[in-house]
Design an enzyme around this catalytic site. Structure first.
Site, PDB file in Angstrom:
ATOM      1  N   LYS A 183      -1.754  -5.824   2.538  1.00 24.15           N
ATOM      2  CA  LYS A 183      -1.561  -4.430   2.119  1.00 24.15           C
ATOM      3  C   LYS A 183      -1.483  -3.571   3.366  1.00 24.15           C
ATOM      4  CE  LYS A 183      -4.978  -1.668   0.122  1.00 24.15           C
ATOM      5  NZ  LYS A 183      -5.830  -1.388  -1.069  1.00 24.15           N
ATOM      6  N   LYS A 185      -1.367   0.117   4.969  1.00 29.25           N
ATOM      7  CA  LYS A 185      -1.644   1.537   4.724  1.00 29.25           C
ATOM      8  C   LYS A 185      -0.461   2.359   5.235  1.00 29.25           C
ATOM      9  CE  LYS A 185      -6.074   1.389   3.321  1.00 29.25           C
ATOM     10  NZ  LYS A 185      -6.576   2.015   2.075  1.00 29.25           N
ATOM     11  N   LYS A 284     -12.408  -0.542  -8.483  1.00 31.86           N
ATOM     12  CA  LYS A 284     -13.506  -0.477  -7.515  1.00 31.86           C
ATOM     13  C   LYS A 284     -14.771  -0.153  -8.283  1.00 31.86           C
ATOM     14  CE  LYS A 284     -10.729   0.638  -3.524  1.00 31.86           C
ATOM     15  NZ  LYS A 284     -10.231   1.654  -2.583  1.00 31.86           N
TER      16      LYS A 284
HETATM   17 MG    MG Z   1      -6.440   2.255  -2.183  1.00 29.85          MG
END
Ligand code: MG
Length: 395
Positions: A183, A185, A284
């Site tokens: 991933k 950013k 999360k």
């Molecule tokens: Mg995120």
């Protein structure tokens, strides 16, 4: 005044809670669209109930720049509002692990119900209570969740930079460690160039982008340039509260949208599904209120036809162990942000890194939600401590 513990009756009373402030440092700066994290204060909770000990971790960061909670604020909310409400609560110490897990989630939720918001602070207390209850019975969180996997796939996170060479180098390092998914950013001005360079070098890589809500106004048009890159998802392109904007963007882009910061409680998942604001959510547990809220969010996502995968929060090995167990739930659509050997504070972390090999992290199979802290390491990094007990009945 709370009664003493009563394990013979199958329940134990929360007798004492300690807060510790840990001064941890990241091995390297964590760069996201919302800012750079270098220091990582962590609030941890030690809870005693019926003679059982449990530990919990608060995921709040140093500053309220990613979510609206921050570590010092969580410390105060825990000390002055949440812990006093939890002291004296009876937790189920005996019985089936799943029943004890859900009984504890319900008991903690009821004790804290009149405090609004503060999901990360609440999650820390819930984690400590669940840890104590499962540890008392010698059960692992994964067992209580019905998770049978010994290991779960982990994804790597590459920091935000406009420099394609830097993104390629960081991706190469992650792949060398065995990560299954990368991933990157991104932010306006640091998006198609670094992502495109990574895609050209690894055409088949499971690649995704995380904008951390940094696009708005004219910069949103640049996101169309990501469509040819075949991303697994684009995470949180717009502000957390812009669900209408996300719905409009989802209709324009081929890239699947995923929401993270927009999910602050389980019911937010229903709204995302109803609006068509994304096709998946990044789960999360601390950000929605803990393990119980995370399970609720997963149920709601499935009902809404949304994909779910497990995010991460720059946590110690304790929080990571909880995330790894949740990532083992059936139907997770992408590898989780579960860290690994490159994650943050290996040297300082009293709970130690989550065991990592070949792109996978081990699911904790010992008692409780994760490992107990190393006492010496804890002493070295703990700069403040406060002990909370039930108030004396004598005036
Ligand atoms: Mg995120």
């Amino acid at each position: 005044m709370a009664t003493r513990s009563e394990p013979a009756g199958g329940a134990g009373t929360v007798e004492a809670v300690e807060l510790r402030w840990l001064d941890l440092h990241l091995a390297g700066p964590h760069r996201a669209g919302y800012g750079v994290e270098a220091q990582r204060p962590v609030v941890v909770v030690r809870l005693m109930a019926g003679g059982a000990e449990g530990w919990g971790e608060c995921a709040a960061l140093a500053a309220p720049t990613y979510r609206d909670e921050h570590a010092r604020g969580a410390w105060i909310v825990l000390r002055d509002h949440l812990v006093p409400r939890l002291l004296g609560t009876r937790l189920p110490l005996l019985g089936d692990p799943a029943e004890r897990l859900h009984g504890t989630i319900a008991a903690v939720g009821a004790a804290l119900a009149d405090v609004r918001g503060n999901p990360m602070a609440k999650a820390a207390l819930e984690m400590a209570a669940v840890d104590a209850v499962l540890r008392a019975g010698g059960s692992a969180l994964a067992d209580a969740l019905g998770v049978g996997a010994a290991r779960v796939p982990a994804g790597a996170v590459v920091g935000c930079s406009p420099d394609p060479g830097r993104a390629v180098g960081a991706t190469e390092a992650a792949l060398a460690l065995g990560y299954r998914r990368v991933k990157v950013k991104i932010a306006p001005g640091a998006d198609a160039a670094p992502l495109g360079a990574v895609r050209r070098r690894w055409p088949d890589l499971l690649l995704q982008a995380d904008a951390n809500g940094t696009y708005a106004g004219p910069s949103v048009a640049a996101l169309a340039a990501l469509d040819p890159l075949g991303l697994a998802c684009l995470e949180q392109p717009l502000a957390a509260d812009d669900l209408g904007g996300h719905a409009a963007l989802a209709a324009r882009l081929r890239t699947p949208l995923c929401l993270d910061e927009s999910i602050g409680r389980p019911a937010d998942v229903d709204v995302v599904g109803a609006l068509g604001a994304a096709t998946m959510v990044c789960l999360k547990a601390p950000c929605v209120g803990g393990i119980g809220a995370a399970l609720d969010a997963v149920r709601r996502a499935r009902a809404a036809g949304l994909g779910v995968w497990c995010g991460g929060m720059l946590q110690t090995g304790l929080g990571r162990a909880v995330d790894a167990a949740l990532a083992g739930l059936p139907g997770m659509v992408l590898p989780g942000d579960l860290g690994g050997p490159s994650a943050a504070f290996e040297e300082e972390d009293p709970f130690g890194p989550v065991p990592f090999a070949d792109g996978e992290v081990a699911v904790h199979r010992g008692p409780g939600v994760g490992p107990l802290p190393d006492p010496g390491a804890l002493r070295r990094v703990a700069s403040e401590r406060v002990a909370c007990r039930p108030a004396s009945p004598t005036a």
